[in-house]
Design an enzyme around this catalytic site. Structure first.
Site, PDB file in Angstrom:
ATOM      1  N   SER A 155      -5.712  65.782  10.647  1.00  0.00           N
ATOM      2  CA  SER A 155      -7.013  66.282  10.179  1.00  0.00           C
ATOM      3  C   SER A 155      -7.009  67.796  10.349  1.00  0.00           C
ATOM      4  O   SER A 155      -6.202  68.336  11.125  1.00  0.00           O
ATOM      5  CB  SER A 155      -8.123  65.680  11.051  1.00  0.00           C
ATOM      6  OG  SER A 155      -9.353  66.355  10.850  1.00  0.00           O
ATOM      7  N   TYR A 168     -11.724  63.522  19.300  1.00  0.00           N
ATOM      8  CA  TYR A 168     -11.121  63.541  17.970  1.00  0.00           C
ATOM      9  C   TYR A 168     -10.183  64.755  17.838  1.00  0.00           C
ATOM     10  O   TYR A 168      -9.032  64.631  17.424  1.00  0.00           O
ATOM     11  CB  TYR A 168     -12.228  63.585  16.918  1.00  0.00           C
ATOM     12  CG  TYR A 168     -11.768  63.356  15.493  1.00  0.00           C
ATOM     13  CD1 TYR A 168     -11.416  62.085  15.051  1.00  0.00           C
ATOM     14  CD2 TYR A 168     -11.691  64.408  14.576  1.00  0.00           C
ATOM     15  CE1 TYR A 168     -11.002  61.859  13.747  1.00  0.00           C
ATOM     16  CE2 TYR A 168     -11.281  64.203  13.272  1.00  0.00           C
ATOM     17  CZ  TYR A 168     -10.943  62.926  12.861  1.00  0.00           C
ATOM     18  OH  TYR A 168     -10.526  62.711  11.556  1.00  0.00           O
TER      19      TYR A 168
HETATM   20  P1  NAD Z   1     -12.273  54.781   7.555  1.00  0.00           P
HETATM   21  O1  NAD Z   1     -13.252  54.523   8.648  1.00  0.00           O
HETATM   22  O2  NAD Z   1     -12.582  54.353   6.179  1.00  0.00           O
HETATM   23  O3  NAD Z   1     -10.843  54.176   7.933  1.00  0.00           O
HETATM   24  C1  NAD Z   1     -10.401  54.037   9.230  1.00  0.00           C
HETATM   25  C2  NAD Z   1      -9.520  52.820   9.309  1.00  0.00           C
HETATM   26  O4  NAD Z   1      -9.053  52.705  10.645  1.00  0.00           O
HETATM   27  C3  NAD Z   1     -10.262  51.528   8.973  1.00  0.00           C
HETATM   28  O5  NAD Z   1      -9.497  50.770   8.076  1.00  0.00           O
HETATM   29  C4  NAD Z   1     -10.365  50.810  10.314  1.00  0.00           C
HETATM   30  O6  NAD Z   1     -10.243  49.397  10.183  1.00  0.00           O
HETATM   31  C5  NAD Z   1      -9.175  51.364  11.045  1.00  0.00           C
HETATM   32  N1  NAD Z   1      -9.374  51.285  12.484  1.00  0.00           N
HETATM   33  C6  NAD Z   1     -10.340  51.875  13.205  1.00  0.00           C
HETATM   34  N2  NAD Z   1     -10.244  51.511  14.496  1.00  0.00           N
HETATM   35  C7  NAD Z   1      -9.192  50.667  14.572  1.00  0.00           C
HETATM   36  C8  NAD Z   1      -8.594  49.937  15.626  1.00  0.00           C
HETATM   37  N3  NAD Z   1      -9.062  49.982  16.893  1.00  0.00           N
HETATM   38  N4  NAD Z   1      -7.538  49.157  15.349  1.00  0.00           N
HETATM   39  C9  NAD Z   1      -7.061  49.077  14.096  1.00  0.00           C
HETATM   40  N5  NAD Z   1      -7.582  49.733  13.059  1.00  0.00           N
HETATM   41  C10 NAD Z   1      -8.638  50.524  13.304  1.00  0.00           C
HETATM   42  O7  NAD Z   1     -12.008  56.345   7.641  1.00  0.00           O
HETATM   43  P2  NAD Z   1     -11.099  57.356   6.808  1.00  0.00           P
HETATM   44  O8  NAD Z   1     -11.928  58.548   6.606  1.00  0.00           O
HETATM   45  O9  NAD Z   1     -10.446  56.711   5.634  1.00  0.00           O
HETATM   46  O10 NAD Z   1     -10.020  57.743   7.913  1.00  0.00           O
HETATM   47  C11 NAD Z   1      -8.641  57.482   7.789  1.00  0.00           C
HETATM   48  C12 NAD Z   1      -7.877  58.527   8.584  1.00  0.00           C
HETATM   49  O11 NAD Z   1      -8.084  59.802   7.997  1.00  0.00           O
HETATM   50  C13 NAD Z   1      -8.339  58.655  10.049  1.00  0.00           C
HETATM   51  O12 NAD Z   1      -7.209  58.843  10.890  1.00  0.00           O
HETATM   52  C14 NAD Z   1      -9.185  59.905  10.030  1.00  0.00           C
HETATM   53  O13 NAD Z   1      -9.222  60.535  11.294  1.00  0.00           O
HETATM   54  C15 NAD Z   1      -8.456  60.730   8.994  1.00  0.00           C
HETATM   55  N6  NAD Z   1      -9.253  61.789   8.402  1.00  0.00           N
HETATM   56  C16 NAD Z   1     -10.383  61.515   7.688  1.00  0.00           C
HETATM   57  C17 NAD Z   1     -11.115  62.565   7.152  1.00  0.00           C
HETATM   58  C18 NAD Z   1     -12.360  62.349   6.352  1.00  0.00           C
HETATM   59  O14 NAD Z   1     -13.036  63.340   6.037  1.00  0.00           O
HETATM   60  N7  NAD Z   1     -12.713  61.126   5.987  1.00  0.00           N
HETATM   61  C19 NAD Z   1     -10.708  63.886   7.359  1.00  0.00           C
HETATM   62  C20 NAD Z   1      -9.554  64.118   8.088  1.00  0.00           C
HETATM   63  C21 NAD Z   1      -8.831  63.073   8.604  1.00  0.00           C
END
Ligand code: NAD
Length: 273
Positions: A155, A168
Site C-alpha cells: 500500500s 496497517y
Molecule cells: P477487501 O476487504 O475487499 O479484501 C480483503 C480480503 O482479505 C477479503 O477477501 C477478505 O476475505 C480477506 N481477509 C481479511 N481477513 C482475512 C483473514 N483473517 N484470513 C483470510 N482472509 C482474510 O479489501 P481490498 O481493498 O480489496 O484489499 C486487498 C488488499 O489491498 C489488502 O492487502 C489491502 O491492504 C490492500 N490495499 C487496498 C487499498 C484500497 O484502497 N482498497 C489500498 C492499498 C492497499
C-alpha cells in the site's frame, strides 16, 4: 519478404498450466486479480476467510467459464500454523503454486493511544506474518520447477506514515521489507518477489472508511468520497481494481523477470508529493 515480428508477440494464455493462489480473493482487488490471472490461463486457488457459500460457488463458476480449474479454500490467515498445510492441500488438488499473490489484508483506523492490542496482533498476523508463511510454504516448489512469481499487495501506507493507522502502516512497511529481503535472496533464481503499493482503490475495505467518514462528519456518500480522495490522492480519482489486477498480470509475466524487489506504486500521485 521477411515477416516483421512484433516486439512482444501477444500471448493470450501465458499462464496456461500454471497455478495461482490469491489470498483474500473473494472481494475487491483479490477477486479482480483472480479474474485477470484466470483470463491469462492460470488455475485459481480462490481464498477467503469465510466458509464456501453460494457466492463463492458463483465465483468459481465464473472462473470455470474462463476455461480454467478453480477451487475455493477457506482459511483464517491469522492462524499462521494452518498456512503450510493449506499450501500442501492446494498443491495436491490443483498443483503446486506458481504465482503467489499475498493480497489479503485488514484495516482498523484508531489512535495509537487507544488501539486495541488484540487488533494490533491480528493485523500483523494477517497483513505481514501470513505472507511470510505463504512464501515459506510455496517458494521451494517454485525453485524446483524453475519458475515463480511472488506478488505482495502492500500500500502507499507501506511508503509513508498515516495518522490513526499504526498497525496497517507498520504491517505494510514490514511487507515491503519482507519483499525486498526475499527478492534479494532469490535474485539469481527464476523466482521474483515484488510489491504493489496502491493508493485509494474503491473496495469494501475503503467503503468502510468512507461510511465512517460520512457518519463522523455528517457528509453524504459523494462528499465523503471526495473528502477521502481530496486529502491524499492528487488525481482525485480512485484507482480501479482492474488497473491493480493488470499490474499483477504484468509482474507475473515473463517480461517482468528482471523486476525484483520493486515497491510499485499505483496511487494517482499520492506519494509523488
Ligand atoms: P477487501 O476487504 O475487499 O479484501 C480483503 C480480503 O482479505 C477479503 O477477501 C477478505 O476475505 C480477506 N481477509 C481479511 N481477513 C482475512 C483473514 N483473517 N484470513 C483470510 N482472509 C482474510 O479489501 P481490498 O481493498 O480489496 O484489499 C486487498 C488488499 O489491498 C489488502 O492487502 C489491502 O491492504 C490492500 N490495499 C487496498 C487499498 C484500497 O484502497 N482498497 C489500498 C492499498 C492497499
Amino acid at each position: 519478404m521477411t515477416a516483421v515480428l512484433p516486439l512482444n508477440p501477444p500471448l493470450s494464455k501465458p499462464h496456461a498450466g500454471r497455478v495461482a493462489w490469491i489470498t483474500g480473493s473473494t472481494s475487491g482487488i483479490g477477486w479482480a486479480v483472480a479474474r485477470q490471472l484466470a483470463g491469462e490461463g492460470a488455475a485459481i486457488a480462490l481464498h477467503g476467510s469465510a466458509q464456501a457459500s453460494a457466492d463463492t460457488d458463483a465465483q468459481l463458476a465464473e472462473l470455470h467459464a474462463l476455461g480454467v480449474a478453480a477451487r475455493y479454500y477457506p482459511l483464517d490467515l491469522s492462524d499462521g500454523q494452518a498456512i503450510a498445510p493449506l499450501a500442501r492441500r492446494i498443491a495436491a488438488e490443483l498443483g503446486a503454486v506458481d504465482i503467489l499473490v499475498n493480497n489479503a489484508g485488514i484495516q482498523h483506523v484508531e489512535s495509537v493511544l487507544s488501539f486495541p492490542p488484540d487488533r494490533w496482533n491480528t493485523m500483523l498476523a494477517v497483513n505481514l506474518s501470513a505472507p511470510f508463511h505463504t512464501i515459506q510454504a510455496c517458494t521451494p516448489a517454485m525453485l524446483e520447477r524453475g519458475w515463480g512469481r511472488i506478488i505482495n499487495m502492500a500500500s502507499v501506507s507501506g511508503l509513508v506514515g498515516v495518522a490513526h493507522k499504526p498497525a496497517y502502516v507498520a504491517s505494510k512497511h514490514g511487507l515491503l521489507g519482507l519483499t525486498k529481503s526475499v527478492a534479494l535472496e532469490l535474485a539469481t533464481t527464476p523466482v521474483t518477489c515484488n510489491a504493489i503499493c496502491p493508493g485509494w482503490v474503491l473496495t469494501p475495505l475503503v467503503q468502510a472508511q468512507i461510511d465512517a467518514l460520512a457518519q463522523r462528519e455528517q457528509l453524504d456518500e459523494a462528499a465523503a468520497r471526495a473528502r477521502l480522495l481530496g486529502a491524499k490522492q492528487p488525481s482525485q480519482a480512485f484507482v480501479t481494481v482492474e488497473q491493480v489486477a493488470a499490474l499483477v498480470g504484468f509482474l507475473a509475466s515473463d517480461n517482468a523477470a528482471q523486476v525484483r524487489g520493486a515497491q510499485w506504486n499505483m496511487d494517482g500521485g499520492f506519494t509523488a508529493a
